[in-house]
Motif scaffolding. Sequence first.
Motif, PDB file in Angstrom:
ATOM      1  N   PHE A  13       1.997   1.989  -3.675  1.00 55.42           N
ATOM      2  CA  PHE A  13       1.056   2.436  -4.260  1.00 55.42           C
ATOM      3  C   PHE A  13       0.825   3.984  -4.018  1.00 55.42           C
ATOM      4  CE2 PHE A  13      -3.732   3.572  -4.607  1.00 55.42           C
ATOM      5  CZ  PHE A  13      -3.711   3.810  -6.023  1.00 55.42           C
ATOM      6  N   LYS A  14       0.881   4.808  -2.557  1.00 53.78           N
ATOM      7  CA  LYS A  14       0.658   5.966  -2.347  1.00 53.78           C
ATOM      8  C   LYS A  14       1.850   6.672  -2.875  1.00 53.78           C
ATOM      9  CE  LYS A  14      -1.852   5.251   2.056  1.00 53.78           C
ATOM     10  NZ  LYS A  14      -1.554   5.300   3.560  1.00 53.78           N
ATOM     11  N   LYS A  15       3.117   6.247  -2.694  1.00 53.43           N
ATOM     12  CA  LYS A  15       4.380   6.859  -3.260  1.00 53.43           C
ATOM     13  C   LYS A  15       3.981   7.176  -4.654  1.00 53.43           C
ATOM     14  CE  LYS A  15       7.879   5.962   0.224  1.00 53.43           C
ATOM     15  NZ  LYS A  15       8.996   5.224   0.313  1.00 53.43           N
TER      16      LYS A  15
ATOM     17  N   PHE B  36       1.313   7.002  -6.814  1.00 50.52           N
ATOM     18  CA  PHE B  36       0.313   7.838  -6.966  1.00 50.52           C
ATOM     19  C   PHE B  36       0.648   9.283  -6.692  1.00 50.52           C
ATOM     20  CE2 PHE B  36      -3.401  10.184  -5.508  1.00 50.52           C
ATOM     21  CZ  PHE B  36      -4.226  10.036  -6.641  1.00 50.52           C
ATOM     22  N   PHE B  37       1.207   9.750  -5.537  1.00 49.96           N
ATOM     23  CA  PHE B  37       1.535  10.940  -5.085  1.00 49.96           C
ATOM     24  C   PHE B  37       2.871  11.458  -6.297  1.00 49.96           C
ATOM     25  CE2 PHE B  37      -0.249  10.220  -1.020  1.00 49.96           C
ATOM     26  CZ  PHE B  37      -1.306  11.250  -1.195  1.00 49.96           C
TER      27      PHE B  37
ATOM     28  N   MET C 115       0.694  -1.144   0.083  1.00 47.84           N
ATOM     29  CA  MET C 115       0.123  -0.088   0.078  1.00 47.84           C
ATOM     30  C   MET C 115       0.942   1.287   0.100  1.00 47.84           C
ATOM     31  SD  MET C 115      -3.120   0.210   0.050  1.00 47.84           S
ATOM     32  CE  MET C 115      -4.532   1.403   0.123  1.00 47.84           C
ATOM     33  N   LYS C 116       2.149   1.218   0.780  1.00 40.88           N
ATOM     34  CA  LYS C 116       2.951   2.481   0.747  1.00 40.88           C
ATOM     35  C   LYS C 116       3.369   2.751  -0.682  1.00 40.88           C
ATOM     36  CE  LYS C 116       4.873   2.862   5.425  1.00 40.88           C
ATOM     37  NZ  LYS C 116       6.082   2.979   6.202  1.00 40.88           N
TER      38      LYS C 116
END
Length: 70
Positions: free
Chosen positions: A4-6, A8-9, A1-2
Motif C-alpha cells: 500500500f505504501k509503495k 501510494f507513493f 502494508m508495504k
Amino acid sequence: MKVFKKGFFTIILFALSIFDVLGQGPPPPAPPPPPPGLPIDEDIFMGIIIALLFGIYIIYSFRLKTKTPT
C-alpha cells in the motif's frame, strides 16, 4: 502494508509529475530569422582565381613528390 505504501507513493509521484508538466505555459515564440548576410556573388572572380591557384599548387606539389629522381 508495504504494498500500500509503495503504491501510494508511486501514485503521488506520478500525479505530481503530471501536474508539473501541465502547469508549464506554452513555449515562447521562435525568434525572427537573422537578416541575410553578404551577397555571395560580390567577389566571385577573386574566389575562382584563388581556387585555381590553390589547385595548381596542390597538383604541382603532388607531382614534385612523385617524380623525384632516383
